[in-house]
Design an enzyme around this catalytic site. Structure first.
Site, PDB file in Angstrom:
ATOM      1  N   LYS A   1       1.485 -32.722 -12.599  1.00  0.00           N
ATOM      2  CA  LYS A   1       2.598 -33.438 -11.995  1.00  0.00           C
ATOM      3  C   LYS A   1       3.485 -32.489 -11.188  1.00  0.00           C
ATOM      4  O   LYS A   1       3.505 -31.285 -11.453  1.00  0.00           O
ATOM      5  CB  LYS A   1       3.460 -34.080 -13.084  1.00  0.00           C
ATOM      6  CG  LYS A   1       2.800 -35.188 -13.881  1.00  0.00           C
ATOM      7  CD  LYS A   1       3.738 -35.676 -14.973  1.00  0.00           C
ATOM      8  CE  LYS A   1       3.114 -36.803 -15.777  1.00  0.00           C
ATOM      9  NZ  LYS A   1       2.978 -38.041 -14.996  1.00  0.00           N
TER      10      LYS A   1
ATOM     11  N   ARG B   1      -4.265 -44.342 -20.640  1.00  0.00           N
ATOM     12  CA  ARG B   1      -5.263 -45.401 -20.819  1.00  0.00           C
ATOM     13  C   ARG B   1      -6.492 -44.898 -21.573  1.00  0.00           C
ATOM     14  O   ARG B   1      -7.180 -45.680 -22.224  1.00  0.00           O
ATOM     15  CB  ARG B   1      -5.639 -45.992 -19.461  1.00  0.00           C
ATOM     16  CG  ARG B   1      -6.334 -45.045 -18.513  1.00  0.00           C
ATOM     17  CD  ARG B   1      -6.248 -45.501 -17.063  1.00  0.00           C
ATOM     18  NE  ARG B   1      -4.884 -45.388 -16.554  1.00  0.00           N
ATOM     19  CZ  ARG B   1      -4.504 -45.793 -15.338  1.00  0.00           C
ATOM     20  NH1 ARG B   1      -5.389 -46.336 -14.520  1.00  0.00           N
ATOM     21  NH2 ARG B   1      -3.257 -45.654 -14.943  1.00  0.00           N
TER      22      ARG B   1
END
Length: 494
Positions: free
Chosen positions: A270, A344
């Site tokens: 990130k 996920r």
């Protein structure tokens, strides 16, 4: 490895009941707004003319969340009066009482005791609002400001007042427990420590507890959890908390929560700006743990199991790479296109495991996508899943003030998750509909016949701005109140 866990402390003020006004430092009342000026809301005050005149003199309008403090008339037996605006009387509901109580509680930092008549309008909402509004995370501060409000006496003559207060206090404590988890920095809350604290909470209320460590996860085929967590020196865990509150005919419910204790994005790292906010990437897990403990405290007549994957997503020489293929628990293969779409992957393992128990209902919740914030903003969870249950969860969420909104699964988006080398890819080649495609990915792992809802809380679970209503800066505890309300609805209606 063990962290320096701070000592336990009260998460909110002491809540007490009284049928009449009692002596306190401050009296908190509500004000309705109107064309002819404000009027005092609720019951419990006898002569209000002088007090209302004083409030009007200093400019109180009764606008929603407005706070006005004045010296108290001598007859009231308190030092001062805080009047909090409720807006138009016709528009006031439980959520506005909850927010008003929260605003008042926050304004009373440093106050030892308060008594309130907001509770004569809605006792449960007032109790929750005061408890949550007074919450402050100070575990790691060596120099504190004013202590939070210490005690609130709620005026009520309702026959069920004690029961209502007990339930509302338990809910508020659970929300605050989730906030504590979210606000605890990743230096002190990593997978093993998170698992240990969850297990302690579960054991404390009689839950059956199972914890799988990294060795058991790898051996057991939990490729998503292990694949995400293996890049960190602080290896992953899977926690299972089981509450048997009903007989064999009672509804069986599964909860799953994303527990990424810190998310760097892994190899797909990130940007540095605001990365510290990724301490909140386990908010879904925090809510699920707190809710399961709460269900046991409330004695719900359901059978409930929480399956909570915990990992730290770090870049290292052992981290998974973009282009890797992993095998999820249950056998589905996934091409990892982006290691920052890790939530996920751990949820998929947990969902498959949860479905092995044969639940009628499954709810998972996660800080899953920045796309949720783009689509719905910072205060509105996105709710996806099987149509009927999705709408039921969203409707209940709105009724308790957490405002979940139902979202669709457009059929054409599934094709964007195709992989040339595996059964499915973890992200699409574009960013459109990112919240929805994340939900569509999870749908692949939900067993047929299970009523399922996926609640994306990327924005609502962590307040990066100033405090508002009963929500502080930092962890909010969303969606604990939604989850417990859904469980109570399932208990009542199946």
């Amino acid at each position: 490895m063990s962290s320096a866990q701070p000592p336990a402390r009260p998460l909110g003020p002491e809540l007490a009941l009284s049928e009449n006004l009692e002596a306190a430092d401050v009296l908190v009342i509500g004000l309705f707004s109107g064309d002819d000026g404000p009027t005092i809301a609720g019951d419990g005050l006898n002569d209000t003319a002088d007090l209302l005149a004083q409030l009007r003199t200093v400019g109180a309008k009764g606008k929603a969340d407005e706070v006005t403090r004045v010296p108290a008339p001598e007859s009231l037996g308190v030092g001062s009066v805080v009047a909090v605006g409720l807006g138009c009387a016709d528009d006031v509901n439980a959520e506005q009482i909850r927010k008003a109580a929260g605003v008042a509680a926050r304004s009373l930092a440093g106050t030892a005791s308060a008594v309130t008549t907001l509770s004569t309008i809605d006792l449960g909402a007032a109790a929750e609002g005061f408890y949550l509004g007074a919450y402050s995370f100070t575990a790691f501060k060596t120099k504190n400001g004013d202590d939070p409000l210490a005690k609130v006496t709620l005026v009520s003559t309702a026959s069920d007042a004690a029961t209502t207060l007990e339930r509302s206090a338990a809910i508020a404590e659970a929300v605050s427990t989730a906030r504590e988890f979210v606000n605890t920095p990743p230096s002190h809350l990593y997978p093993a420590e998170f698992a240990s604290r969850a297990a302690a909470l579960g054991t404390g209320v009689g839950l059956a507890v199972e914890v799988l460590d990294d060795v058991a996860l790898e051996k057991g085929g939990y490729g998503g959890i292990y694949g995400v967590g293996k890049g960190s020196s602080r290896l992953p865990r899977l926690v299972r908390l089981t509450y048997a509150g009903g007989d064999d005919s009672a509804p069986k419910v599964a909860l799953v929560g994303k527990g990424i204790t810190f998310d760097t994005g892994g190899i797909s790292i990130k940007p540095a700006a605001n990365m510290e906010q990724m301490t909140s990437d386990m908010a879904g897990a925090a809510a699920v743990i707190a809710t399961t403990v709460l269900a046991a405290k409330l004695g719900l007549a359901i059978n409930l199991t929480a399956t909570v994957p915990m990992a730290e997503n770090m870049p290292s020489d052992t981290a998974q790479r973009p282009g890797d293929v992993l095998t999820q628990y249950g056998g589905t293969t996934v091409e990892v296109i982006n290691t920052d779409a890790e939530g996920r992957l751990i949820l998929a393992d947990a969902i498959v495991r949860a479905c092995e128990d044969g639940p009628a209902y499954l709810i998972d919740t996660a800080t899953l996508t920045g796309a949720q914030i783009v689509a719905l903003g910072n205060r509105t969870p996105g709710v996806m899943g099987t149509d009927e249950f999705r709408d039921r969860v969203a409707r209940i969420s709105q009724s308790v003030g957490e405002n979940g909104w139902p979202m669709p699964f457009p059929a054409e988006l599934r094709a964007d998750l195709k992989s040339n080398v595996a059964d499915i890819a973890n992200v699409t080649p574009h960013r459109w509909g990112g919240m929805l495609t994340a939900g569509i990915f999870l749908r692949e792992f939900v067993a047929e016949g299970v009523q399922w809802a996926h609640v994306d809380i990327a924005g609502p679970s962590y307040n990066t701005g100033g405090p508002w209503g009963y929500n502080p800066k930092g962890g909010t505890g969303v969606p604990v109140r939604t989850l417990i309300a859904v469980l109570e609805d399932i208990e009542a209606n199946g």
